[in-house]
Motif scaffolding. Structure first.
Motif, PDB file in Angstrom:
ATOM      1  N   ASP A  14     -30.530 -31.463 -28.889  1.00  0.00           N
ATOM      2  CA  ASP A  14     -31.222 -30.284 -29.402  1.00  0.00           C
ATOM      3  C   ASP A  14     -31.629 -29.299 -28.297  1.00  0.00           C
ATOM      4  OD1 ASP A  14     -31.846 -28.973 -31.777  1.00  0.00           O
ATOM      5  OD2 ASP A  14     -33.961 -29.514 -31.639  1.00  0.00           O
ATOM      6  N   PHE A  15     -30.643 -28.759 -27.575  1.00  0.00           N
ATOM      7  CA  PHE A  15     -30.898 -27.674 -26.631  1.00  0.00           C
ATOM      8  C   PHE A  15     -29.641 -26.818 -26.493  1.00  0.00           C
ATOM      9  CE2 PHE A  15     -29.495 -31.153 -23.828  1.00  0.00           C
ATOM     10  CZ  PHE A  15     -28.507 -30.529 -23.083  1.00  0.00           C
ATOM     11  N   TRP A  16     -29.854 -25.568 -26.054  1.00  0.00           N
ATOM     12  CA  TRP A  16     -28.752 -24.682 -25.717  1.00  0.00           C
ATOM     13  C   TRP A  16     -28.326 -24.968 -24.288  1.00  0.00           C
ATOM     14  CZ3 TRP A  16     -26.283 -22.347 -29.390  1.00  0.00           C
ATOM     15  CH2 TRP A  16     -26.946 -21.885 -30.534  1.00  0.00           C
ATOM     16  N   ASN A  17     -27.041 -25.120 -24.061  1.00  0.00           N
ATOM     17  CA  ASN A  17     -26.471 -25.331 -22.740  1.00  0.00           C
ATOM     18  C   ASN A  17     -25.782 -24.027 -22.352  1.00  0.00           C
ATOM     19  OD1 ASN A  17     -25.746 -26.615 -20.433  1.00  0.00           O
ATOM     20  ND2 ASN A  17     -24.194 -27.911 -21.364  1.00  0.00           N
ATOM     21  N   ILE A  18     -26.291 -23.356 -21.327  1.00  0.00           N
ATOM     22  CA  ILE A  18     -25.802 -22.037 -20.941  1.00  0.00           C
ATOM     23  C   ILE A  18     -25.377 -22.089 -19.477  1.00  0.00           C
ATOM     24  CG2 ILE A  18     -26.444 -19.603 -20.695  1.00  0.00           C
ATOM     25  CD1 ILE A  18     -28.847 -20.701 -22.746  1.00  0.00           C
ATOM     26  N   SER A  19     -24.216 -21.519 -19.177  1.00  0.00           N
ATOM     27  CA  SER A  19     -23.742 -21.442 -17.793  1.00  0.00           C
ATOM     28  C   SER A  19     -23.520 -19.991 -17.422  1.00  0.00           C
ATOM     29  CB  SER A  19     -22.428 -22.212 -17.623  1.00  0.00           C
ATOM     30  OG  SER A  19     -22.640 -23.582 -17.782  1.00  0.00           O
ATOM     31  N   LEU A  20     -24.008 -19.618 -16.245  1.00  0.00           N
ATOM     32  CA  LEU A  20     -23.820 -18.268 -15.732  1.00  0.00           C
ATOM     33  C   LEU A  20     -22.943 -18.326 -14.493  1.00  0.00           C
ATOM     34  CD1 LEU A  20     -27.477 -16.883 -15.935  1.00  0.00           C
ATOM     35  CD2 LEU A  20     -25.717 -16.912 -17.705  1.00  0.00           C
ATOM     36  N   GLN A  21     -22.051 -17.336 -14.392  1.00  0.00           N
ATOM     37  CA  GLN A  21     -21.157 -17.268 -13.243  1.00  0.00           C
ATOM     38  C   GLN A  21     -21.086 -15.821 -12.783  1.00  0.00           C
ATOM     39  OE1 GLN A  21     -17.152 -18.475 -14.110  1.00  0.00           O
ATOM     40  NE2 GLN A  21     -16.449 -18.181 -12.029  1.00  0.00           N
ATOM     41  N   GLU A  34     -28.931  -9.853 -24.385  1.00  0.00           N
ATOM     42  CA  GLU A  34     -28.364  -9.895 -25.736  1.00  0.00           C
ATOM     43  C   GLU A  34     -27.894 -11.300 -26.089  1.00  0.00           C
ATOM     44  OE1 GLU A  34     -25.319  -6.898 -26.247  1.00  0.00           O
ATOM     45  OE2 GLU A  34     -26.643  -5.344 -25.428  1.00  0.00           O
ATOM     46  N   HIS A  35     -27.241 -11.962 -25.141  1.00  0.00           N
ATOM     47  CA  HIS A  35     -26.696 -13.305 -25.381  1.00  0.00           C
ATOM     48  C   HIS A  35     -27.816 -14.311 -25.647  1.00  0.00           C
ATOM     49  CE1 HIS A  35     -23.340 -16.195 -25.105  1.00  0.00           C
ATOM     50  NE2 HIS A  35     -24.282 -17.026 -24.686  1.00  0.00           N
ATOM     51  N   LEU A  36     -28.829 -14.336 -24.788  1.00  0.00           N
ATOM     52  CA  LEU A  36     -29.921 -15.301 -24.940  1.00  0.00           C
ATOM     53  C   LEU A  36     -30.719 -15.055 -26.220  1.00  0.00           C
ATOM     54  CD1 LEU A  36     -31.257 -15.646 -21.280  1.00  0.00           C
ATOM     55  CD2 LEU A  36     -29.637 -17.127 -22.495  1.00  0.00           C
ATOM     56  N   HIS A  37     -30.969 -13.792 -26.536  1.00  0.00           N
ATOM     57  CA  HIS A  37     -31.719 -13.493 -27.757  1.00  0.00           C
ATOM     58  C   HIS A  37     -30.912 -13.855 -29.004  1.00  0.00           C
ATOM     59  CE1 HIS A  37     -35.541 -11.784 -26.459  1.00  0.00           C
ATOM     60  NE2 HIS A  37     -34.884 -11.330 -25.406  1.00  0.00           N
ATOM     61  N   SER A  38     -29.595 -13.683 -28.951  1.00  0.00           N
ATOM     62  CA  SER A  38     -28.780 -14.072 -30.112  1.00  0.00           C
ATOM     63  C   SER A  38     -28.814 -15.585 -30.313  1.00  0.00           C
ATOM     64  CB  SER A  38     -27.339 -13.566 -29.985  1.00  0.00           C
ATOM     65  OG  SER A  38     -26.624 -14.282 -29.012  1.00  0.00           O
ATOM     66  N   LEU A  39     -28.834 -16.357 -29.213  1.00  0.00           N
ATOM     67  CA  LEU A  39     -28.956 -17.816 -29.332  1.00  0.00           C
ATOM     68  C   LEU A  39     -30.317 -18.183 -29.923  1.00  0.00           C
ATOM     69  CD1 LEU A  39     -27.446 -19.082 -25.934  1.00  0.00           C
ATOM     70  CD2 LEU A  39     -26.314 -18.950 -28.162  1.00  0.00           C
ATOM     71  N   MET A  65     -34.971 -13.425 -18.040  1.00  0.00           N
ATOM     72  CA  MET A  65     -35.314 -14.837 -18.246  1.00  0.00           C
ATOM     73  C   MET A  65     -36.782 -15.006 -18.647  1.00  0.00           C
ATOM     74  SD  MET A  65     -33.204 -16.989 -15.480  1.00  0.00           S
ATOM     75  CE  MET A  65     -31.433 -16.886 -15.341  1.00  0.00           C
ATOM     76  N   ILE A  66     -37.674 -14.206 -18.058  1.00  0.00           N
ATOM     77  CA  ILE A  66     -39.085 -14.268 -18.419  1.00  0.00           C
ATOM     78  C   ILE A  66     -39.269 -13.836 -19.878  1.00  0.00           C
ATOM     79  CG2 ILE A  66     -41.353 -13.225 -18.009  1.00  0.00           C
ATOM     80  CD1 ILE A  66     -40.461 -13.087 -14.986  1.00  0.00           C
ATOM     81  N   GLY A  67     -38.558 -12.794 -20.274  1.00  0.00           N
ATOM     82  CA  GLY A  67     -38.650 -12.304 -21.643  1.00  0.00           C
ATOM     83  C   GLY A  67     -38.250 -13.341 -22.671  1.00  0.00           C
ATOM     84  N   ILE A  68     -37.145 -14.025 -22.437  1.00  0.00           N
ATOM     85  CA  ILE A  68     -36.686 -15.041 -23.399  1.00  0.00           C
ATOM     86  C   ILE A  68     -37.605 -16.262 -23.341  1.00  0.00           C
ATOM     87  CG2 ILE A  68     -34.968 -16.220 -21.936  1.00  0.00           C
ATOM     88  CD1 ILE A  68     -34.519 -15.361 -25.643  1.00  0.00           C
TER      89      ILE A  68
END
Length: 105
Positions: A14-21, A34-39, A65-68
């Motif tokens: 039960d978590f979102w797994n997100i990778s940034l490159q 936009e991506h994080l808020h949609s998740l 990141m602080i906002g989300i």
């Protein structure tokens, strides 16, 4: 430089797994926001953001990141920062954000 984002839900844990490159800066921050808020709009659960391949982050990226995180904290959820490179980890330490986010690695 650009930034690539990939994400998936770990249903079992039960978590979102997100990778940034790439680079997270003023030119790419809106894309991440936009991506994080949609998740989060799909499901409010912990987020694990893997920064292994993130070369750079600036204050705009930190702001996203602080906002989300504020949005997740309402439901008592966290953001875990996974495997940041030393220069990226240093930014979290200098700003004191290593005490707000769960920084691992």
């Amino acid at each position: 430089m650009s930034m690539n984002i990939s994400s998936s839900m770990d249903i079992e844990n039960d978590f979102w797994n997100i990778s940034l490159q790439g680079e997270l800066d003023v030119s790419t921050a809106d894309k991440l926001k936009e991506h994080l808020h949609s998740l989060a709009d799909k499901k409010i659960i912990d987020m694990k953001i893997n920064l292994t391949n993130l070369e750079y982050i600036d204050s705009t990226g930190l702001g996203v990141m602080i906002g989300i995180l504020k949005k997740l904290k309402i439901s008592d959820k966290e953001i875990y920062i996974i495997n940041p490179k030393s220069n990226v980890k240093k930014i979290f330490t200098i700003t004191g954000l290593d005490k707000i986010f769960k920084v691992e690695g």
